[in-house]
Design an enzyme around this catalytic site. Structure first.
Site: not given
Ligand SMILES: Nc1ncnc2c1ncn2[C@@H]1O[C@H](COP(=O)(O)OP(=O)(O)OP(=O)(O)O)[C@@H](O)[C@H]1O
Length: 565
Positions: A276, A389
């Site tokens: 992200v 989740d």
């Molecule tokens: N809209 C946002 N604004 C700020 N930070 C964000 C945002 N979306 C995500 N993040 C940051 O990025 C991290 C990872 O995002 P996200 O959980 O959506 O990814 P993922 O790959 O789906 O993670 P997981 O391993 O939990 O499935 C979050 O824990 C947060 O720290």
């Protein structure tokens, strides 16, 4: 004396309505009645536990046990206020409740309302029906349920209509318009008179069929002409398609985002599936979630949830659009930027006070409640979504100190499309064990639930919500003696370490029924008991006894108004 009268009235006013026994007290003096009404309406499970009649009423009617924490004997579940709120439908307590019983051969009535044991809360009718089969001159219950569609049912008791004979079987039907009125059939002398058996001659049947087919064809032709005419007169505007209609499989068309319009600045988070970035899009700061090639299915699943109708809500991170990188190897989801990042990183860096903790807890519960809601606004439908989740990495904190939910890559949309039952989990991932291990509810850890059952998935979310509330409250300095909150720890980190494994979690959470420890300091605080009860009611080992997110929110609202610093 007042308490005794109170219990009598309490029981009578509900019992005559719900159980069909007891008695009614009719008070003639208007003012007294008003204050009685006010008093009795203010009674709830949490403030009326000393009233033995009330307890008995709850236990009998909702087939549950009051005041049980931890282990419970037999299969009786714990009574919670939500048992009532759930069966009556969260937002519409005025929905009709009917006695529910069906024979195995006719399951159609299951879909016309929410069923909880022997009670059904009607979705779209005020009429309860009863079908009785006459065997040896005695009526035997065949079906008790809400009626299929709203029909006229002027009687408040279930008065038997004259006997009908279909396929040589004598049936009796009754319909009525008060809660649980169909649990008793009322006989009149006319009821016993059988109606003439409907007989259809073959030629009559053929004539009728021809008329129906002809009318149907004309109707379809007329409809096609009308639709074509409408299209010619009103070509669709881009907005007209922003929400597709009628079925809960509908999605919202969102704008494709051109990667060239995004300026990526720095990485703010990494998960299993994506990186992200903080970036700029059309002059605003945004978060850009970049999925690499192998995670297209997660991207698609997450995008599908964001694109559901009515998904814009203060408790859910705002979805701005999706796109691809120029070489088409990565997929993007563009979101509103949450200034404080994840709840986990926020709690690691900050301790909170009471007001801020309540704000975080309330906004979080509000988001979950909205996500779980089954919303019909005009002909637009937002189906319930189970997140599956929740963790403090998948909740974000905005600059105003409110939580928003994110990361719907593992979520399940509980569809209600033709051919599917209510709250049916339709995607393949629904049948797999997903989520962050530490936050998995005991029944999912142990594998004892049917993951196709959408209701179980929502109950699983509530368990994880309890752990999140615990994390927030553990960072609240006002809840600790001396005003010093301990260093932030994940749930079970103290007991099982930073890297938990499945076996130790199953042993600790499922077999030993242990939960994160609640500080002794809370016992000394006025709101300590309420907080402890809130958490234990959400992480209960019996998923059916857990609160709904709406109940959690209601309790938090009460807490905020009752205790302030
Ligand atoms: N809209 C946002 N604004 C700020 N930070 C964000 C945002 N979306 C995500 N993040 C940051 O990025 C991290 C990872 O995002 P996200 O959980 O959506 O990814 P993922 O790959 O789906 O993670 P997981 O391993 O939990 O499935 C979050 O824990 C947060 O720290």
């Amino acid at each position: 004396m007042f308490a005794l009268l109170a219990s009598v009235f309490d029981r009578s006013s509900y019992a005559t309505r719900l159980c069909g026994y007891g008695f009614s007290v009719i008070l003639k003096i208007h003012n007294i009645r008003l204050s009685f009404d006010r008093y009795f309406r203010s009674r709830s499970l949490s403030n009326n536990r000393r009233n033995v009649w009330f307890a008995e009423f709850w236990e009998e009617n909702f087939n549950c046990k009051l005041g049980m924490h931890g282990k419970r004997p037999g299969s009786l579940k714990k009574c919670t206020e939500c048992i009532f709120i759930c069966i009556t439908g969260q937002s519409s307590p005025q929905k009709r409740q009917c006695a529910f019983k069906i024979t195995p051969v006719d399951k159609r009535f299951e879909t016309v309302g929410f069923v909880n044991g022997s009670v059904q809360v009607c979705e779209s009718t005020q009429c309860c029906v009863g079908y009785y089969r006459i065997i040896n001159d005695q009526p035997r219950v065949e079906i008790l349920a809400c009626d299929f569609v709203e029909k006229s049912c002027p009687n408040d008791t279930c008065i038997a209509q004259p006997v009908q004979v279909l396929d040589n079987v004598a049936f009796m039907k009754c319909a009525c318009n008060t809660d649980l009125c169909n649990s008793n059939i009322t006989w009149t002398s006319e009821s016993e008179e059988p109606l003439p058996t409907p007989t259809y001659s073959y030629s009559m049947g053929k004539k009728k069929a021809a008329v129906i087919i002809l009318t149907g064809t004309l109707l379809v032709l007329w409809l096609i002409i009308m639709i074509l005419k409408e299209k010619q007169e009103n070509p669709p505007s881009p907005d007209a398609h922003s929400v597709s209609r009628l079925c809960s499989c509908q999605t919202r068309n969102t704008s494709e985002i051109d990667f060239a319009d995004i300026e990526l600045q720095q990485i703010v988070g990494r998960g299993h599936f994506a990186t992200v970035w903080e970036g700029k899009y059309k002059g605003s700061m945004v978060a850009v979630k970049v999925f690499t090639e192998g995670w297209k299915h997660t991207f698609t699943a997450e995008k599908e949830v964001y694109e559901l109708p009515l998904m814009k809500h203060a408790g859910i991170v705002n979805f701005l659009g999706s796109g691809r990188t120029p070489y088409e190897s990565s997929w993007l989801i563009v979101l509103q930027l949450a200034e404080y990042g994840s709840l986990h990183s926020y709690l690691c860096k900050h301790t909170t006070n009471w007001m801020l903790s309540v704000k975080l807890c309330q906004s979080l519960s509000q988001g979950v409640s909205y996500l779980h809601s089954d919303l019909h606004i005009h002909d637009v439908h937002k189906p319930p979504v189970a997140h599956r989740d929740f963790s403090s990495s998948n909740v974000l904190v905005r600059a105003d100190g409110t939580c928003v939910l994110c990361d719907f890559g593992c979520s399940t949309i509980l569809r209600f499309c033709s051919g599917h039952h209510r709250f049916h989990a339709t995607n393949m991932e629904a049948h797999a064990q997903l989520g962050t291990l530490r936050y998995m509810p005991p029944e999912i850890l142990e594998g004892s639930v049917n993951l196709r059952n959408g209701w179980c998935l929502l109950q699983g979310d509530i368990y994880a919500l309890a752990l999140l509330l615990w994390e927030i409250l553990m960072s609240c300095s006002d809840l600790f003696e001396g005003g010093v909150a301990p260093q932030h720890l994940l749930p079970y980190e103290l007991e099982l370490g930073a890297d938990v494994n499945l076996e130790s979690l199953i042993q600790y959470v499922f077999h030993m029924e242990k939960r994160p420890s609640i500080p002794k300091d809370w016992g000394l605080l006025p709101q300590g008991f309420v907080l402890q009860e809130l958490l234990t009611d959400c992480w209960d080992c019996d998923p059916d006894a857990r609160l709904t997110a709406q109940c959690v929110l209601n309790r938090l609202m009460n807490l905020q108004s009752s205790y302030s610093y």
